[in-house]
Design a protein around this motif. Structure first.
Motif, short mmCIF file in Angstrom:
data_model
loop_
_atom_site.label_atom_id
_atom_site.label_comp_id
_atom_site.label_asym_id
_atom_site.label_seq_id
_atom_site.Cartn_x
_atom_site.Cartn_y
_atom_site.Cartn_z
N VAL A 12 0.85 -1.20 0.00
CA VAL A 12 0.00 0.00 0.00
C VAL A 12 0.88 1.25 0.00
O VAL A 12 0.69 2.16 -0.82
CB VAL A 12 -0.95 0.01 1.23
CG1 VAL A 12 -1.60 1.36 1.41
CG2 VAL A 12 -2.01 -1.07 1.09
N SER A 15 2.83 1.58 -3.24
CA SER A 15 1.95 1.96 -4.34
C SER A 15 1.67 3.46 -4.33
O SER A 15 1.74 4.12 -5.37
CB SER A 15 0.65 1.16 -4.25
OG SER A 15 -0.21 1.51 -5.31
N LEU A 16 1.34 3.99 -3.16
CA LEU A 16 1.06 5.43 -3.06
C LEU A 16 2.30 6.25 -3.38
O LEU A 16 2.22 7.23 -4.14
CB LEU A 16 0.52 5.79 -1.68
CG LEU A 16 0.22 7.28 -1.49
CD1 LEU A 16 -0.87 7.75 -2.45
CD2 LEU A 16 -0.16 7.57 -0.06
N CYS A 17 3.44 5.87 -2.82
CA CYS A 17 4.68 6.60 -3.10
C CYS A 17 5.02 6.56 -4.59
O CYS A 17 5.44 7.58 -5.16
CB CYS A 17 5.82 6.04 -2.27
SG CYS A 17 5.67 6.39 -0.51
N PHE A 19 2.89 6.22 -7.08
CA PHE A 19 1.93 7.10 -7.79
C PHE A 19 2.36 8.56 -7.67
O PHE A 19 2.39 9.29 -8.66
CB PHE A 19 0.51 6.91 -7.24
CG PHE A 19 -0.46 7.92 -7.76
CD1 PHE A 19 -0.92 7.85 -9.06
CD2 PHE A 19 -0.91 8.95 -6.95
CE1 PHE A 19 -1.81 8.80 -9.55
CE2 PHE A 19 -1.80 9.90 -7.43
CZ PHE A 19 -2.26 9.82 -8.74
N LEU A 20 2.68 8.98 -6.45
CA LEU A 20 3.08 10.37 -6.24
C LEU A 20 4.36 10.71 -7.00
O LEU A 20 4.47 11.80 -7.58
CB LEU A 20 3.24 10.65 -4.75
CG LEU A 20 1.95 10.58 -3.92
CD1 LEU A 20 2.26 10.70 -2.44
CD2 LEU A 20 0.96 11.64 -4.38
N ASP A 45 1.25 -3.32 -7.70
CA ASP A 45 -0.21 -3.44 -7.60
C ASP A 45 -0.67 -4.90 -7.66
O ASP A 45 -1.67 -5.26 -7.03
CB ASP A 45 -0.89 -2.60 -8.68
CG ASP A 45 -0.69 -1.11 -8.44
OD1 ASP A 45 -0.36 -0.72 -7.29
OD2 ASP A 45 -0.86 -0.33 -9.39
N TYR A 79 -10.36 5.15 -7.61
CA TYR A 79 -8.95 5.51 -7.49
C TYR A 79 -8.19 5.17 -8.77
O TYR A 79 -7.37 5.96 -9.25
CB TYR A 79 -8.32 4.78 -6.29
CG TYR A 79 -6.82 4.89 -6.23
CD1 TYR A 79 -6.20 6.08 -5.87
CD2 TYR A 79 -6.00 3.80 -6.56
CE1 TYR A 79 -4.81 6.18 -5.82
CE2 TYR A 79 -4.63 3.90 -6.51
CZ TYR A 79 -4.03 5.09 -6.15
OH TYR A 79 -2.67 5.20 -6.12
N GLY A 83 -6.54 8.00 -10.94
CA GLY A 83 -5.08 7.91 -11.06
C GLY A 83 -4.64 7.85 -12.51
O GLY A 83 -3.65 8.49 -12.89
N VAL A 99 -5.69 10.73 -4.41
CA VAL A 99 -5.04 10.59 -3.10
C VAL A 99 -6.09 10.64 -1.98
O VAL A 99 -6.00 9.90 -1.00
CB VAL A 99 -3.94 11.65 -2.90
CG1 VAL A 99 -3.42 11.66 -1.48
CG2 VAL A 99 -2.80 11.41 -3.88
N PHE A 102 -7.67 7.34 -1.94
CA PHE A 102 -6.70 6.41 -1.36
C PHE A 102 -6.77 6.50 0.17
O PHE A 102 -6.78 5.47 0.86
CB PHE A 102 -5.30 6.76 -1.86
CG PHE A 102 -4.27 5.72 -1.55
CD1 PHE A 102 -3.97 4.74 -2.48
CD2 PHE A 102 -3.59 5.72 -0.34
CE1 PHE A 102 -3.00 3.78 -2.22
CE2 PHE A 102 -2.63 4.77 -0.06
CZ PHE A 102 -2.34 3.79 -1.01
#
Length: 117
Positions: A12, A15-17, A19-20, A45, A79, A83, A99, A102
């Motif tokens: 998780v 994945s967020l890092c 995406f950013l 993912d 999301y 995204g 985000v 998320f």
């Protein structure tokens, strides 16, 4: 099975890092990353999906019986769409919305409730 939860949480966060990072590069360079950066999100993912499914099977969680899980899956679809829009078009509002969704998904996972208030 605590290790499975921790592995899922690691996916998780990664994945967020990711995406950013990809969105920041998209805004700065005006184009998407290539090479390994095109493959890495799919690997991450997939790991996220596999660990989530594994936990759902292990704990016998069904989206039809667990409203919080259904809310997570529905929010996940939003999301993914937002995204994709953010990364393809470099749309900051789509990235902010992605985000926020998320964050909702994480909050639902922690509280096991689709209603956060």
């Amino acid at each position: 099975m605590l290790w499975l939860k921790y592995l899922h949480v690691a996916f998780v966060i990664t994945s967020l890092c990711g995406f950013l990072l990809r969105f920041a590069v998209r805004l700065r360079r005006g184009r998407r990353l290539g090479g390994m950066w095109r493959i890495a999100p799919h690997v991450i993912d997939t790991g996220l999906l596999v660990t989530g499914l594994w936990m759902a099977l292990r704990f016998r969680w069904s989206p039809l019986e667990q409203p919080w899980l259904m809310a997570k899956l529905a929010a996940l679809a939003f999301y993914i769409v937002l995204g994709a829009v953010a990364l393809r078009r470099g749309a900051p509002m789509a990235a902010v919305a992605a985000v926020a969704i998320f964050g909702y998904i994480v909050a639902v996972a922690v509280t096991k409730s689709p209603m956060l208030f």
